[in-house]
Write an enzyme that holds these catalytic residues in place. Sequence first.
Site, PDB file in Angstrom:
ATOM      1  N   HIS A 178       0.869  -1.182   0.000  1.00 57.22           N
ATOM      2  CA  HIS A 178       0.000   0.000   0.000  1.00 57.22           C
ATOM      3  C   HIS A 178       0.904   1.231   0.000  1.00 57.22           C
ATOM      4  O   HIS A 178       1.645   1.444  -0.950  1.00 57.22           O
ATOM      5  CB  HIS A 178      -0.922  -0.103   1.219  1.00 57.22           C
ATOM      6  CG  HIS A 178      -2.067   0.851   1.252  1.00 57.22           C
ATOM      7  ND1 HIS A 178      -2.446   1.627   0.194  1.00 57.22           N
ATOM      8  CD2 HIS A 178      -2.938   1.160   2.254  1.00 57.22           C
ATOM      9  CE1 HIS A 178      -3.481   2.365   0.526  1.00 57.22           C
ATOM     10  NE2 HIS A 178      -3.808   2.112   1.783  1.00 57.22           N
TER      11      HIS A 178
ATOM     12  N   HIS B 188      -2.347  -2.003 -10.002  1.00 63.75           N
ATOM     13  CA  HIS B 188      -3.280  -1.405  -9.057  1.00 63.75           C
ATOM     14  C   HIS B 188      -4.543  -2.249  -9.038  1.00 63.75           C
ATOM     15  O   HIS B 188      -4.967  -2.761 -10.066  1.00 63.75           O
ATOM     16  CB  HIS B 188      -3.618   0.038  -9.484  1.00 63.75           C
ATOM     17  CG  HIS B 188      -4.171   0.844  -8.362  1.00 63.75           C
ATOM     18  ND1 HIS B 188      -5.494   0.801  -8.019  1.00 63.75           N
ATOM     19  CD2 HIS B 188      -3.568   1.678  -7.486  1.00 63.75           C
ATOM     20  CE1 HIS B 188      -5.682   1.585  -6.983  1.00 63.75           C
ATOM     21  NE2 HIS B 188      -4.534   2.131  -6.638  1.00 63.75           N
TER      22      HIS B 188
ATOM     23  N   ASP C 210       2.758   5.606  -6.966  1.00 61.47           N
ATOM     24  CA  ASP C 210       4.006   5.512  -6.207  1.00 61.47           C
ATOM     25  C   ASP C 210       5.239   5.395  -7.073  1.00 61.47           C
ATOM     26  O   ASP C 210       6.362   5.499  -6.574  1.00 61.47           O
ATOM     27  CB  ASP C 210       3.945   4.300  -5.270  1.00 61.47           C
ATOM     28  CG  ASP C 210       3.004   4.563  -4.130  1.00 61.47           C
ATOM     29  OD1 ASP C 210       3.023   5.696  -3.632  1.00 61.47           O
ATOM     30  OD2 ASP C 210       2.251   3.663  -3.753  1.00 61.47           O
TER      31      ASP C 210
HETATM   32  N1  ACO Z   1       4.795  -6.821 -10.792  1.00 62.86           N
HETATM   33  C1  ACO Z   1       4.678  -8.008 -11.417  1.00 62.86           C
HETATM   34  N2  ACO Z   1       3.537  -8.702 -11.526  1.00 62.86           N
HETATM   35  C2  ACO Z   1       2.455  -8.171 -10.930  1.00 62.86           C
HETATM   36  C3  ACO Z   1       2.480  -6.936 -10.266  1.00 62.86           C
HETATM   37  C4  ACO Z   1       3.710  -6.253 -10.212  1.00 62.86           C
HETATM   38  N3  ACO Z   1       3.815  -5.078  -9.605  1.00 62.86           N
HETATM   39  N4  ACO Z   1       1.249  -6.652  -9.801  1.00 62.86           N
HETATM   40  C5  ACO Z   1       0.467  -7.673 -10.159  1.00 62.86           C
HETATM   41  N5  ACO Z   1       1.200  -8.589 -10.850  1.00 62.86           N
HETATM   42  C6  ACO Z   1       0.706  -9.816 -11.461  1.00 62.86           C
HETATM   43  C7  ACO Z   1       0.409 -10.888 -10.441  1.00 62.86           C
HETATM   44  O1  ACO Z   1       1.530 -11.702 -10.202  1.00 62.86           O
HETATM   45  C8  ACO Z   1      -0.714 -11.631 -11.107  1.00 62.86           C
HETATM   46  O2  ACO Z   1      -0.162 -12.450 -12.101  1.00 62.86           O
HETATM   47  P1  ACO Z   1      -0.780 -13.912 -12.392  1.00 62.86           P
HETATM   48  O3  ACO Z   1      -2.165 -13.642 -12.899  1.00 62.86           O
HETATM   49  O4  ACO Z   1       0.146 -14.527 -13.366  1.00 62.86           O
HETATM   50  O5  ACO Z   1      -0.793 -14.621 -11.070  1.00 62.86           O
HETATM   51  C9  ACO Z   1      -1.516 -10.537 -11.799  1.00 62.86           C
HETATM   52  O6  ACO Z   1      -0.547  -9.499 -12.063  1.00 62.86           O
HETATM   53  C10 ACO Z   1      -2.652  -9.961 -10.961  1.00 62.86           C
HETATM   54  O7  ACO Z   1      -2.125  -9.600  -9.692  1.00 62.86           O
HETATM   55  P2  ACO Z   1      -2.986  -9.475  -8.378  1.00 62.86           P
HETATM   56  O8  ACO Z   1      -2.081  -9.599  -7.188  1.00 62.86           O
HETATM   57  O9  ACO Z   1      -4.173 -10.385  -8.454  1.00 62.86           O
HETATM   58  O10 ACO Z   1      -3.498  -7.996  -8.502  1.00 62.86           O
HETATM   59  P3  ACO Z   1      -4.142  -7.168  -7.328  1.00 62.86           P
HETATM   60  O11 ACO Z   1      -5.122  -6.270  -7.962  1.00 62.86           O
HETATM   61  O12 ACO Z   1      -4.615  -8.059  -6.240  1.00 62.86           O
HETATM   62  O13 ACO Z   1      -2.879  -6.373  -6.733  1.00 62.86           O
HETATM   63  C11 ACO Z   1      -1.358  -4.671  -6.196  1.00 62.86           C
HETATM   64  C12 ACO Z   1      -2.735  -4.999  -6.805  1.00 62.86           C
HETATM   65  C13 ACO Z   1      -1.290  -5.200  -4.743  1.00 62.86           C
HETATM   66  C14 ACO Z   1      -1.190  -3.142  -6.144  1.00 62.86           C
HETATM   67  C15 ACO Z   1      -0.252  -5.316  -7.046  1.00 62.86           C
HETATM   68  O14 ACO Z   1      -0.323  -4.862  -8.380  1.00 62.86           O
HETATM   69  C16 ACO Z   1       1.146  -5.085  -6.472  1.00 62.86           C
HETATM   70  O15 ACO Z   1       1.576  -5.868  -5.611  1.00 62.86           O
HETATM   71  N6  ACO Z   1       1.884  -4.040  -6.968  1.00 62.86           N
HETATM   72  C17 ACO Z   1       3.179  -3.710  -6.446  1.00 62.86           C
HETATM   73  C18 ACO Z   1       3.044  -2.933  -5.159  1.00 62.86           C
HETATM   74  C19 ACO Z   1       2.564  -1.509  -5.410  1.00 62.86           C
HETATM   75  O16 ACO Z   1       3.068  -0.808  -6.271  1.00 62.86           O
HETATM   76  N7  ACO Z   1       1.602  -1.088  -4.573  1.00 62.86           N
HETATM   77  C20 ACO Z   1       1.068   0.277  -4.614  1.00 62.86           C
HETATM   78  C21 ACO Z   1      -0.363   0.266  -4.987  1.00 62.86           C
HETATM   79  S1  ACO Z   1      -0.960   1.901  -5.171  1.00 62.86           S
HETATM   80  C22 ACO Z   1      -1.258   2.414  -3.617  1.00 62.86           C
HETATM   81  O17 ACO Z   1      -1.466   1.690  -2.684  1.00 62.86           O
HETATM   82  C23 ACO Z   1      -1.260   3.810  -3.405  1.00 62.86           C
END
Ligand code: ACO
Length: 426
Positions: A268, A307, A363
Site C-alpha cells: 500500500h 493497481h 508511487d
Molecule cells: N509486478 C509483477 N507482476 C504483478 C504486479 C507487479 N507489480 N502486480 C500484479 N502482478 C501480477 C500478479 O503476479 C498476477 O499475475 P498472475 O495472474 O500470473 O498470477 C496478476 O498481475 C494480478 O495480480 P494481483 O495480485 O491479483 O493484482 P491485485 O489487484 O490483487 O494487486 C497490487 C494490486 C497489490 C497493487 C499489485 O499490483 C502489487 O503488488 N503491486 C506492487 C506494489 C505496489 O506498487 N503497490 C502500490 C499500490 S498503489 C497504492 O497503494 C497507493
Amino acid sequence: MAKDSLSVKDNRTNQTYEIPIEHGTIKAMDLRGIKQDDNDFGLMSYDPAYKNTASTKSTITYIDGDRGILEYRGYPIGQLAEKSTFIEVAYLLLFGSLPTPGEYLTWSNEITYHTFLHENLKTLIQAFRYDAHPMGMFISSVSALSTFYPEARNVDDPVVRLHQIRRLIAKVPTIAAFSYRHNRGLPYVYPDNDLSYTGNFLNMMFKMSDAKYNPDPILERALDVLFILHADHEQNCSTSTMRNIGSAKADPYSALAGAAAALYGPLHGGANEAVLRMLSEINDLKNVPEYIDRVKAGEFRLMGFGHRVYKNFDPRAEIIKRVADQVFEVTRHNPLLDIALELERIALEDDYFVQRKLYPNVDFYSGLIYQALGLPVDMFPVLFAIGRTVGWLAQWQELLDDSEQAIARPRQIFLGEDRRDVPDKR
Ligand code: ACO
C-alpha cells in the site's frame, strides 16, 4: 422494460428468488433469505480481500479504474492538481464543495492555529531509538494524541468531531517533521504560522540556523500537489481500516493510527519506499532487462506497478510525472529517474505487463520527487499519510453520519474441526 432485479434459482430446492438491483448492486443480506430449510443460516457471499464487495455508499471520491478517472466530489483530479491548494482540497473532501474565499481564509487559519503539539508529545518522540522508522513514530504519536484529547471519544457530537478533524490535519505535518528531526538528531523546529501548510512543513523539516525559512515555491507547490493526489482514494486498504475502527466508535486518533498502520504495508503506502529501494538495487540502466526477466519469472513484483482498481492507467501517475519534470529543473538530475523511465518503457511494451494490465501507479514517480526534495526513503509513507489524513477523516465522518452503517463485522466460512472432546489424559 427489463426489471431491476436478479432472478436466482436455487437448484438445491428448485426455488426461485427475486433480488432487487440498486446502483448495479445486490444487497448481500438479500441472499440470507435463500435457504435450504428453516434451520439453514441462509446464503452468504464469499469475498476474501473484498474484491467485489461495496462496503458503503459514498459521495466523496469517484474512480473509474478502466477509464483512468479519479474525481473528488465531482472535480477531476487533474484540475484540482492544477488550480487548487491542498488545504482547499481538504475542505472540498470534508464539506462537499470548494470553499468561498471567506471560508478558505477561516479554514486555513483554523488549520494554521492548531499545528503545535503538546510538549509531552515531544518527550514521547524523544523516547524512540535514534534510528526508529518515522512511520512507527508517526503511528504511535497520532495514537498518543487520543490521550491528550479525551473528549474526542464523543464521536457522535459533530462539533467535537470537527475540532478533532482540524487538529489532526494541522498536527500530522508537525508529528512527521519531528519524527524526521529525531532520526537526524536535530532540534525540533516549531511551526511558522506565516507559511502555507506545505511551506510550514518544509520549514519544520529543513530549517537550520536561518532566522526565517523561505521554501522554494516550485518545490512547495510540488509537495502540495503530491498531498492533493494522495488525499483520498475511496475504499482502499487504509481507508477501510479507518472505517472499520471508526465503526466501533473509537476516537479518531486511534482510528487514524490504525489507518496509518495499514498504509505502512509495502503493498500500500509503503510501495513508494519500495520503488526507491528497487531502483537503487537495479543501480544501472544495463541491469534493467535482467530485472524485468526476474519479475516475469515471479521472483518478485515490480514495485510501483499495478493497481487493484486502475487497469488502464493511474491518472495520478501522469500528473506526478509532470511534477517530477518541474522539480528536476530546480534540483539536480536524479540518475534513478533514468532507470525508472527505462523500466516503464520496457514494461509498457512487454506482453507480461500488457496482458495483466499493469501500469505505473502513483508511487512509481512520487518517491523520486520526494528524494529530489531531500527527503529520506523512510519518510515516504509518512508523506503519503499526511495527504491521506484528509481522506481518512472525510470517510470517517461520512461513516458516522450514515444510518445504514453499523460495527463492521464480516462473516467466515468455518472449515475447521467438528466439535470434539478434550481427552482426559494427555
Ligand atoms: N509486478 C509483477 N507482476 C504483478 C504486479 C507487479 N507489480 N502486480 C500484479 N502482478 C501480477 C500478479 O503476479 C498476477 O499475475 P498472475 O495472474 O500470473 O498470477 C496478476 O498481475 C494480478 O495480480 P494481483 O495480485 O491479483 O493484482 P491485485 O489487484 O490483487 O494487486 C497490487 C494490486 C497489490 C497493487 C499489485 O499490483 C502489487 O503488488 N503491486 C506492487 C506494489 C505496489 O506498487 N503497490 C502500490 C499500490 S498503489 C497504492 O497503494 C497507493
